[in-house]
Design an enzyme around this catalytic site. Structure first.
Site, mmCIF file in Angstrom:
data_model
loop_
_atom_site.group_PDB
_atom_site.id
_atom_site.type_symbol
_atom_site.label_atom_id
_atom_site.label_comp_id
_atom_site.label_asym_id
_atom_site.label_seq_id
_atom_site.Cartn_x
_atom_site.Cartn_y
_atom_site.Cartn_z
ATOM 1 N N HIS A 123 -3.842 4.524 4.486
ATOM 2 C CA HIS A 123 -4.934 3.551 4.627
ATOM 3 C C HIS A 123 -6.243 4.151 4.117
ATOM 4 O O HIS A 123 -7.029 3.487 3.460
ATOM 5 C CB HIS A 123 -5.077 3.151 6.096
ATOM 6 C CG HIS A 123 -6.291 2.344 6.389
ATOM 7 N ND1 HIS A 123 -6.410 1.010 6.056
ATOM 8 C CD2 HIS A 123 -7.471 2.687 6.979
ATOM 9 C CE1 HIS A 123 -7.594 0.568 6.424
ATOM 10 N NE2 HIS A 123 -8.267 1.554 6.987
ATOM 11 N N TYR B 125 3.830 6.444 11.013
ATOM 12 C CA TYR B 125 4.303 5.096 11.317
ATOM 13 C C TYR B 125 5.298 4.532 10.302
ATOM 14 O O TYR B 125 5.771 3.413 10.459
ATOM 15 C CB TYR B 125 3.109 4.130 11.472
ATOM 16 C CG TYR B 125 2.094 4.172 10.348
ATOM 17 C CD1 TYR B 125 2.271 3.426 9.184
ATOM 18 C CD2 TYR B 125 0.929 4.940 10.455
ATOM 19 C CE1 TYR B 125 1.336 3.454 8.164
ATOM 20 C CE2 TYR B 125 -0.012 4.965 9.453
ATOM 21 C CZ TYR B 125 0.191 4.225 8.301
ATOM 22 O OH TYR B 125 -0.745 4.261 7.290
ATOM 23 N N ARG C 31 0.859 -1.183 0.000
ATOM 24 C CA ARG C 31 0.000 0.000 0.000
ATOM 25 C C ARG C 31 0.899 1.238 0.000
ATOM 26 O O ARG C 31 1.479 1.618 1.007
ATOM 27 C CB ARG C 31 -0.885 0.001 1.258
ATOM 28 C CG ARG C 31 -2.053 0.981 1.186
ATOM 29 C CD ARG C 31 -2.640 1.201 2.569
ATOM 30 N NE ARG C 31 -1.773 2.073 3.360
ATOM 31 C CZ ARG C 31 -1.602 1.979 4.670
ATOM 32 N NH1 ARG C 31 -2.180 1.023 5.354
ATOM 33 N NH2 ARG C 31 -0.819 2.829 5.303
#
Length: 333
Positions: A236, A245, A232
């Protein structure tokens, strides 16, 4: 895949512009989605997507304005006709589409059994069973619903393909911190389900693996797990900040080669098309995205009564009471 890339990037821009309330990007997963969808015979098979399968819907021929209606918050699940498209509504519940797919697939097995016993139409099953293809991510694989679905499918040999897009992240948590056993495919052994782990960024590999899995299920041999290893490349969802992160350097390194760039190189090397043809296709995809934007902006509100009318085939007394109350309150608001 090019059309999907343009639509995906456009949808992110539409959210930033305030046109869409929210959107779940799929940058980097185009090969996994388009390759798998093209393995299906949608005259009889059925696809069960999550909220991140715009590429699957596009490859299956779903109208993209009707698809984006969900992200516009005009309608839950999409405005297209699932029974005609053989693509189920968008499922926002994590792992929910997996249960639906297994239920539908088990229905195909029961139908085939009734025909074999002489209880159904004669024209049946020479070409095998209709197959369900269900999508979920590495994060969703930790849901209890997914385990129940896999166990049920294995016990009853339901003709379903569990297609896992392992994009490396369950929102902000890396796969290795929430998938026990090293991979989702490894779990297949516990259920007696054959499993394939493939390069999800190589379109031809995805298509071939999906075709093999569908053929296995269609022959009445039960379910298959296909784990497409991809990445990805974006957030998200549009509300997510991946910089919290992971770093941009990690994103570039772990993402690997772009799936569209890889396919483009393969097409050119094989002489299937030249640069001019591919550039023209790219321009056509950009124009399509703009057409979808125009269509999305033209969508009006839906009648509020639909939230009651389309719940059950035969509405219950309680639902009818709620509908009457809603009408009374809304008309006097």
């Amino acid at each position: 895949m090019t059309a999907v890339r343009h639509l995906d990037q456009a949808a992110i821009a539409w959210q930033r512009q305030g046109i869409l309330p929210a959107y779940a990007p799929e940058l980097g997963q185009e090969a996994a989605q388009v390759g798998s969808a093209l393995a299906m015979d949608l005259s009889r098979d059925f696809i069960f997507p999550t909220y991140r399968e715009m590429g699957v819907a596009r490859a299956a021929g779903v109208d993209m304005v009707q698809y984006m209606a969900t992200h516009l918050a005009t309608w839950h699940g999409g405005l297209w006709d699932p029974t005609a498209a053989h693509v189920a509504p968008i499922q926002a519940v994590v792992g929910g589409s997996v249960l639906h797919a297994v239920g539908w697939a088990h229905g195909q097995t029961l139908q085939a059994s009734s025909v074999a016993l002489g209880a159904g139409p004669a024209a049946r099953a020479r070409d095998g069973l209709a197959v369900a293809l269900t999508y979920f991510g590495d994060g969703a694989s930790s849901q209890g619903d997914v385990h129940e679905a896999m166990n049920f499918a294995a016990v009853f040999k339901a003709p379903v393909v569990f297609f896992v897009q392992n994009n490396g992240w369950a929102i902000s948590v890396p796969t290795e911190r929430q998938v026990a056993g090293g991979s989702v495919a490894a779990r297949g052994a516990g259920y007696g389900i054959p499993a394939l782990q493939i390069d999800g960024n190589e379109a031809a590999a995805v298509l071939e693996a999906a075709r093999r899995a569908v053929a296995h299920a269609r022959a009445g041999r039960g379910p298959v797990i296909v784990e497409a290893m991809t990445y990805r490349r974006g957030p998200h969802a549009t509300s997510d900040d991946p910089g919290r992160y992971r770093t941009l350097d990690e994103e570039r390194t772990d993402g690997g080669a772009d799936p569209i760039a890889r396919l483009r190189e393969r097409i050119l090397a094989a002489g299937i098309a030249d640069e001019a043809t591919l550039d023209a296709r790219d321009a056509k995809a950009a124009a399509e995205a703009e057409e979808v934007r125009t269509g999305v902006l033209s969508l009006g509100p839906r009648p509020g009564a639909e939230m009651f009318d389309l719940v059950f085939d035969e509405p219950t007394h309680e639902l009818q009471r709620q509908k009457s109350q809603w009408r009374e309150e809304s008309e006097h608001a």
